[in-house]
Design a protein around this motif. Structure first.
Motif, short mmCIF file in Angstrom:
data_model
loop_
_atom_site.label_atom_id
_atom_site.label_comp_id
_atom_site.label_asym_id
_atom_site.label_seq_id
_atom_site.Cartn_x
_atom_site.Cartn_y
_atom_site.Cartn_z
N SER A 39 -49.18 -18.20 91.88
CA SER A 39 -50.12 -18.25 90.82
C SER A 39 -51.16 -19.47 91.36
O SER A 39 -50.43 -20.49 91.37
CB SER A 39 -49.61 -18.75 89.54
N ALA A 79 -54.19 -25.31 82.04
CA ALA A 79 -54.83 -23.87 81.91
C ALA A 79 -54.21 -23.07 83.01
O ALA A 79 -53.88 -21.72 82.68
CB ALA A 79 -56.42 -23.97 82.21
N PRO A 80 -53.76 -23.24 84.15
CA PRO A 80 -53.25 -22.43 84.79
C PRO A 80 -52.01 -22.00 84.43
O PRO A 80 -51.19 -20.95 84.58
CB PRO A 80 -53.06 -22.98 86.29
N TYR A 82 -50.96 -21.83 81.41
CA TYR A 82 -51.04 -20.89 80.16
C TYR A 82 -51.44 -19.39 80.71
O TYR A 82 -50.96 -18.47 80.22
CB TYR A 82 -52.20 -21.64 79.20
N ARG A 83 -52.03 -19.27 81.75
CA ARG A 83 -52.76 -18.25 82.39
C ARG A 83 -51.43 -17.48 82.79
O ARG A 83 -51.25 -16.29 82.53
CB ARG A 83 -53.49 -18.30 83.41
N THR A 86 -49.10 -16.23 79.86
CA THR A 86 -49.61 -15.28 78.75
C THR A 86 -50.25 -14.03 79.67
O THR A 86 -50.58 -13.08 78.74
CB THR A 86 -50.73 -15.90 78.12
N ARG A 87 -50.65 -14.09 80.83
CA ARG A 87 -51.05 -12.87 81.33
C ARG A 87 -50.35 -12.42 82.70
O ARG A 87 -51.29 -11.68 83.49
CB ARG A 87 -52.67 -13.46 81.73
N THR A 88 -49.30 -12.42 82.61
CA THR A 88 -48.54 -12.04 83.84
C THR A 88 -47.18 -11.23 83.31
O THR A 88 -47.07 -11.24 81.98
CB THR A 88 -48.10 -13.07 84.82
N GLN A 148 -51.40 -24.34 74.67
CA GLN A 148 -52.68 -23.69 74.43
C GLN A 148 -53.76 -24.41 74.16
O GLN A 148 -54.93 -24.37 74.66
CB GLN A 148 -52.35 -22.55 73.13
N THR A 155 -60.56 -25.83 79.97
CA THR A 155 -61.19 -24.74 80.36
C THR A 155 -62.75 -24.99 79.22
O THR A 155 -63.72 -23.93 79.35
CB THR A 155 -60.87 -23.29 80.15
#
Length: 160
Positions: A39, A79-80, A82-83, A86-88, A148, A155
């Protein structure tokens, strides 16, 4: 001075490592860790052997937490991280945590800023967790909601 973000998360499994009732969770760990390592923003994760030793040390910082599952990693920012969270696949695995973790004892998270060359250990993570529980979120130490907010701030999105 460049700073990085450490995350330490932990919870108590319903059953011991190797029990077939948590096989789905165990089977996903390598894949989730591989996704993290690829990531954007990922820097370092405590190696499995060091984490296993910390989790099973009868005199260590997790001695009062049998069947602990935990991760300690370093990221370039909120930000990375949190991504990734929440998104993987990580998000899908955590959505099923009720079947693998003791109710009310899963998904504990503490994040804190460190100098770029620092590699934390589990004792530091538990000390930061205790501080978070006593003082609540601050700019320097925070939990999931603070992560968060920090990610949104990085961002340029509204945090309200």
């Amino acid at each position: 001075m460049t700073r990085h973000l450490v995350e330490f998360n932990f919870g108590t499994l319903r059953y011991p490592w190797g029990d077939p009732r948590i096989a789905g969770f165990e089977a996903a760990l390598d894949q989730v860790n591989a996704i993290a390592a690829r990531s954007p923003g990922f820097i370092w994760r405590m190696p499995d052997d060091a984490m296993d030793a910390a989790q099973t040390n009868p005199d260590g910082p997790l001695a009062d937490r049998p069947n602990t599952a935990s991760t300690l990693s370093v990221w370039t920012g909120a930000a990375p991280l949190y991504r990734f969270v929440t998104r993987t696949l990580h998000a899908r695995i955590m959505a099923g945590r009720a079947q693998w973790f003791v109710p009310g004892d899963s998904g504990f998270l503490v994040c804190w800023w460190v100098p770029a060359d620092h590699r934390p250990d589990v004792a530091e993570g538990m000390a930061r967790w205790r501080h978070l529980m006593q003082a609540g979120d601050t700019y320097e130490i925070f939990g999931g909601k603070g992560l968060q907010r920090a990610a949104l701030a990085e961002t340029g999105q509204k945090t309200g």
